[in-house]
Scaffold this active site. Structure first.
Site, short mmCIF file in Angstrom:
data_model
loop_
_atom_site.label_atom_id
_atom_site.label_comp_id
_atom_site.label_asym_id
_atom_site.label_seq_id
_atom_site.Cartn_x
_atom_site.Cartn_y
_atom_site.Cartn_z
N GLY A 22 5.78 5.39 8.69
CA GLY A 22 4.95 6.59 8.59
C GLY A 22 4.91 7.33 9.91
CD GLU B 215 8.73 13.32 11.93
OE1 GLU B 215 7.56 12.90 12.02
OE2 GLU B 215 9.67 12.63 11.50
CB CYS C 227 12.17 9.25 9.30
SG CYS C 227 13.18 8.19 8.26
CD GLU D 177 11.95 1.14 11.07
OE1 GLU D 177 12.31 2.13 11.73
OE2 GLU D 177 12.51 0.04 11.16
CE LYS E 194 -2.75 3.20 2.12
NZ LYS E 194 -2.02 4.07 1.25
P1 NAD Z 1 1.48 8.83 7.25
O1 NAD Z 1 1.53 8.13 8.55
O2 NAD Z 1 0.53 9.92 7.07
O3 NAD Z 1 1.19 7.79 6.07
C1 NAD Z 1 1.99 6.64 5.90
C2 NAD Z 1 1.18 5.59 5.17
O4 NAD Z 1 0.11 5.20 6.01
C3 NAD Z 1 0.55 6.04 3.88
O5 NAD Z 1 0.58 4.98 2.94
C4 NAD Z 1 -0.88 6.34 4.27
O6 NAD Z 1 -1.80 6.22 3.21
C5 NAD Z 1 -1.11 5.24 5.28
N1 NAD Z 1 -2.21 5.52 6.21
C6 NAD Z 1 -2.73 6.72 6.58
N2 NAD Z 1 -3.73 6.54 7.47
C7 NAD Z 1 -3.82 5.21 7.67
C8 NAD Z 1 -4.65 4.40 8.48
N3 NAD Z 1 -5.57 4.93 9.26
N4 NAD Z 1 -4.46 3.07 8.45
C9 NAD Z 1 -3.52 2.50 7.68
N5 NAD Z 1 -2.69 3.21 6.88
C10 NAD Z 1 -2.85 4.55 6.88
O7 NAD Z 1 3.01 9.27 6.98
P2 NAD Z 1 3.54 10.14 5.78
O8 NAD Z 1 3.02 11.52 5.99
O9 NAD Z 1 3.31 9.43 4.49
O10 NAD Z 1 5.12 10.10 6.06
C11 NAD Z 1 5.74 10.94 6.95
C12 NAD Z 1 5.99 10.25 8.27
O11 NAD Z 1 6.68 9.03 8.05
C13 NAD Z 1 6.90 11.06 9.20
O12 NAD Z 1 6.41 11.02 10.50
C14 NAD Z 1 8.23 10.33 9.09
O13 NAD Z 1 9.08 10.53 10.19
C15 NAD Z 1 7.79 8.93 8.93
N6 NAD Z 1 8.85 8.14 8.31
C16 NAD Z 1 9.57 7.30 9.11
C17 NAD Z 1 10.62 6.57 8.57
C18 NAD Z 1 11.43 5.63 9.41
O14 NAD Z 1 12.16 4.84 8.85
N7 NAD Z 1 11.33 5.68 10.72
C19 NAD Z 1 10.92 6.69 7.20
C20 NAD Z 1 10.16 7.57 6.43
C21 NAD Z 1 9.12 8.29 6.99
#
Ligand code: NAD
Length: 478
Positions: free
Chosen positions: A211, A368, A267, A233, A158
């Site tokens: 995320g 963040e 991140c 993550e 996804k």
């Molecule tokens: P997000 O949490 O908004 O979305 C991540 C994914 O989750 C997307 O595919 C989104 O469609 C999905 N999603 C959203 N709501 C959901 C739900 N209720 N149930 C299941 N899936 C759902 O994150 P983002 O804005 O895409 O990315 C930014 C975030 O990701 C930042 O907080 C960043 O620090 C984190 N991140 C962490 C790492 C790591 O390795 N630790 C790497 C990259 C990004």
């Protein structure tokens, strides 16, 4: 359901429309992944055949590298230099490494215990749901897919609804490489709409999520009613500790990378730079001089160093953090605004922004931002530096900069973060595990540990002794 508009954040133009998956299509993706795991070829395929397919996927990514880089830059706003030299080749390398290392990582381990032998074998988790963020769409998908597939799982993939385009291309590459049908099943659509159904379904054995913390916590709720393996993550608020004997030119350049690559939407962004007070003024002067020269522009321009943020809502979120920081008394040294000018007017750009001497209790020092914004603070000794660095809910990564490597190592050992880079930044290797502490999540990506996350460890205990088996033979006085 309304079609998804896939936007170019440089111009806010619609690149394409995609039909989001309906509940029926989600149901079909889960059923296909389950059936492919229970009855399909992939989990039972000899490792050598699996390896060949993973190598073909890697090759396929490289053969399409230029188009993938362009597509990723158009869809995510990431400068083309980054997608060309980092995201796309690193995605190919993830599959290549998994292919080459899988036999070693997955091999069974034999243990002798008293008179018996134990065989510890690695088996795939089953159906794995991979949820991908928008900041490294192809790369994070590739990290997860390479390990999950090498270990013999079937997958539901996804991508973020903002950046699904390179995942669609990757599916074609995987098909061409001969991945059996049903092994990877793409679902497209809004996370909040699809998330609960996908995550709570009993047929899904594992979720690997990258995320935000907010969504991570939602997923914990969805999965609380049926136990399944999770890898999380999440976010970060990483600190870069600069000692007074650090190489100044290196640390200024590295700080630019650690803060502004991908517009700070990383991140592992070093969003808090902590500098020994003796070199603070020199550092700030050199750093600001270079920050002010960073070139903002269209992501497809090879000269661009800073592209747009991913979306209008991200731009508003970053602006709100900046306004709050100003209200809370943080000293703004540069940036802080949406840039003016014809080339920026339709995109979601934000100026590289530096705050100084921020109170550690301030929102901007703790939360963040996920944008081109950094706090630079001074410290008087390493105890204070460590206190500031560790005063965070997060624990994803850190940097320590010093000519005295043993001192840097001592400090690194005391930083509460999953990765600490000494005299460098952002070195991700497929051989080395990566993952956060505290609110930054749990579990590892990459390396042996990363691949093993996608396996279950089974203990097969073989007793080859004849006769004298104290418990089973004599317990009931036989
Ligand atoms: P997000 O949490 O908004 O979305 C991540 C994914 O989750 C997307 O595919 C989104 O469609 C999905 N999603 C959203 N709501 C959901 C739900 N209720 N149930 C299941 N899936 C759902 O994150 P983002 O804005 O895409 O990315 C930014 C975030 O990701 C930042 O907080 C960043 O620090 C984190 N991140 C962490 C790492 C790591 O390795 N630790 C790497 C990259 C990004």
């Amino acid at each position: 359901m309304r079609n998804l508009e896939i936007i170019n954040p440089c111009t806010s133009e619609i690149i394409t429309h995609l039909e989001p998956d309906s509940q029926e299509r989600i149901e079909s993706a889960i059923a296909k992944a389950r059936n492919s795991f229970d009855n399909g070829r992939w989990p039972l395929m000899p490792l050598s055949e699996r390896r060949d397919i993973l190598l073909k996927i890697s090759k396929g990514i490289l053969e399409n590298a230029a188009e993938l880089a362009k597509l990723e830059s158009m869809n995510s706003g990431k400068p083309i230099k980054e997608t060309t030299f980092m995201d796309i080749p690193s995605s190919a390398k993830a599959f290549e490494h998994a292919a080459q290392a899988m036999e070693e990582y997955l091999k069974p381990e034999g243990l002798e215990v008293e008179n018996a032998k134990s065989l510890l074998v690695r088996q795939p988790q089953g159906v794995v749901l991979l949820i991908i963020p928008w900041n490294y769409p192809l790369l994070i998908a590739s990290w997860k897919l390479a390990s999950a597939l090498a270990a013999g799982n079937t997958v539901i993939l996804k991508p973020s609804s903002l950046t699904p385009l390179t995942a669609l291309e990757l599916i074609k590459i995987m098909d061409d490489a001969g991945l059996p049908e049903g092994t990877v099943n793409l679902v497209v659509g809004s996370g909040p709409l699809l998330g609960e159904k996908l995550c709570s379904d009993k047929r899904v054995d594992m979720i690997s999520f990258t995320g935000s913390n907010e969504v991570g916590k939602e997923i914990l709720k969805y999965t609380s009613s049926n136990v399944k393996k999770l890898l999380m993550e999440l976010g970060g608020k990483s600190a870069s500790i600069i000692l007074k004997d650090a190489d100044m030119e290196l640390v200024v350049n590295a700080s630019l990378c650690s803060v502004f690559l991908n517009q700070g939407q990383m991140c592992t962004q070093m969003s808090r730079i902590l500098v020994d007070e003796e070199i603070y003024e020199i550092f700030i002067e050199a750093f600001l001089d270079k920050v002010k020269k960073l070139k903002l522009g269209n992501s497809l321009d090879h000269e661009t160093q800073i592209g747009p943020l991913i979306s209008e809502s991200q731009q508003k979120k970053v602006q709100a953090f900046v306004e709050k920081a100003k209200k809370e008394g943080a000293q703004l040294l540069c940036g802080g605004n949406i840039p003016r000018g014809e080339e920026f007017k339709d995109g979601y750009f934000f100026e590289p922004t530096v705050f100084a001497q921020v109170d550690p209790g301030n929102t901007i020092f703790q939360q963040e931002v996920f944008g081109p914004v950094v706090c630079v603070n001074k410290f008087i000794n390493t105890e204070e530096a460590l206190k500031l660095a560790n005063d965070s809910d997060f624990g994803l990564a850190a940097c320590v900069w010093s000519a005295d490597v043993s001192k840097a190592r001592e400090i690194a050992a005391q930083v509460n973060a999953g990765t600490v880079w000494v005299n460098t930044y952002g070195m991700f290797y497929n051989e080395l595990p990566y993952g956060g502490f505290k609110q930054s999540g749990f579990g590892k990506e990459l390396g042996r540990e990363g691949m093993l996350e996608y396996t279950k460890l089974k203990n097969i205990f073989i007793d080859e002794t004849k006769g004298a088996k104290p418990i089973v033979n004599y317990w009931y006085g036989v």
